[in-house]
Design an enzyme around this catalytic site. Sequence first.
Site, PDB file in Angstrom:
ATOM      1  N   HIS A   1      84.981  39.569  64.525  1.00 20.21           N
ATOM      2  CA  HIS A   1      83.544  39.633  64.260  1.00 20.21           C
ATOM      3  C   HIS A   1      83.134  38.444  63.405  1.00 20.21           C
ATOM      4  O   HIS A   1      83.845  38.083  62.468  1.00 20.21           O
ATOM      5  CB  HIS A   1      83.210  40.925  63.501  1.00 20.21           C
TER       6      HIS A   1
ATOM      7  N   HIS B   1      90.480  10.882  97.673  1.00 16.89           N
ATOM      8  CA  HIS B   1      90.432  10.958  96.216  1.00 16.89           C
ATOM      9  C   HIS B   1      91.495  11.903  95.689  1.00 16.89           C
ATOM     10  O   HIS B   1      91.545  13.063  96.105  1.00 16.89           O
ATOM     11  CB  HIS B   1      89.071  11.494  95.727  1.00 16.89           C
TER      12      HIS B   1
END
Length: 472
Positions: free
Chosen positions: A451, A38
């Site tokens: 904030h 893969h």
Amino acid sequence: MADGKYDVIVIGSGPGGYVTAIRSAQLGLKTAIVEKQHLGGICLNWGCIPTKALLRSAEIYHYMQHAKDYGLSAENVSFDLGAVVKRSRGVSSQLNQGVGFLMKKNKIDVIWGSAKLKGKGQIEVAPTEGAPKGALGGGTYSAGHIIVATGARPRALPGLEPDKKLVWTYFEAMVPQELPKKLLVVGSGAIGIEFASFYNAMGSDVTVVEVLPQILPVEDHEISAFARKRLEKLGIKIHTEAKVTKLDKGADDVTATVELKGGKVEQMKVDRVISAVGVVGNVDGLGLEEIGVKIERGVIVADPFGRTSVEGVYAIGDVAGPPMLAHKAEHEGVICVEAIKGLHPHAMDKAKIPGCTYCNPQVASVGMTEKKAREAGLEIRVGRFPFIGNGKAIALGEPEGLAKTIFDAKTGQLIGAHLVGAEVTELIQGFVVAMNLETTEEELINTVFPHPTLSETMHESVLDAYGRVIHV
């Protein structure tokens, strides 16, 4: 290439391998990559990515079950396990195709098969089934530089060997056909704890057994203890300083003999067992020892630039030793190929590689733990800030967490950062950047954090280390 000659051949197409190949091609080197199964390797197909898809489904399911905590209503919440697994496999498939596109874009030849080193600058590739139509396959190929990036596979302990039916590795744990009612997880590293978290969230009765004194053994003891308390609150049973000594298999269940701390022996009947006792490097069948490549403790010995004991042969990623992390492999590969090109890259500082565990709560860290710093004889300053003091964490309904920072008391340099709580795997990069810049407390204290954000917990932990914490 028709003549089979390259500047660089990379064996293995996991995160380390395919990133190395891309960087090699960017530098103008004729490049090929060998893969037997893969594109994207274990991480993309059976590790990092699909597990995060599973954990995301579990997270959403958890939120739906607790909708009333947010003033919402969700009745008769349930899940379709087959659909959950299908989504996870779909995510992997999409990214697998993406790696294929990147190989074509960068004009990297993909050779399908199993490679074996055959003398100086030469490999022999045995064809494997499932190769794309018209793809390069079996044959002999040569390159001035051969980079081994074959990754690692699950470790099997005597008596606890996985059988794919009752005793699983992460391969089987990722594609369950039905949810085990009772599950035993052996090992509490990142893989074990992530699967414990997933199956617990989906409704399994989960028990974790760890031979060492703490879960997540590489993490700071305080962060580990916090995570354990939270995981136990969610219903996961955890035994540390314990070991599974025997597994007796029934028709559709397993009876585990567990030796607990203090010597007490307990029998535990479960539906399935996940063996998560670490991984070992994929060094077998590559012809490494035949050509003189040095191997120790199951991994290839390589210098900080990936060079092995044999000129022209290199090793990067899991097969080159710990920490066995995808991002370490990627960066290691870039360093390796840039050194081959003569660009004089900086050697990797393994002390500044972050680690992340995507359980609930998440755990992330970089640098020295408090214990390691003290054992090294350093005089340190330690700061802590709980998420309960952070407005964003409370608004999210995720107030259980802790940010911890460790500074060299003499120089003020940040030498370690450890987080547990909501989205800390996304926050840790701020401390990683700071450490790479050799940041001191002064720069961090004078940095303005936005904030309201979870990142403010990071700032406050720094302030706490220097007696200036605000919100506790």
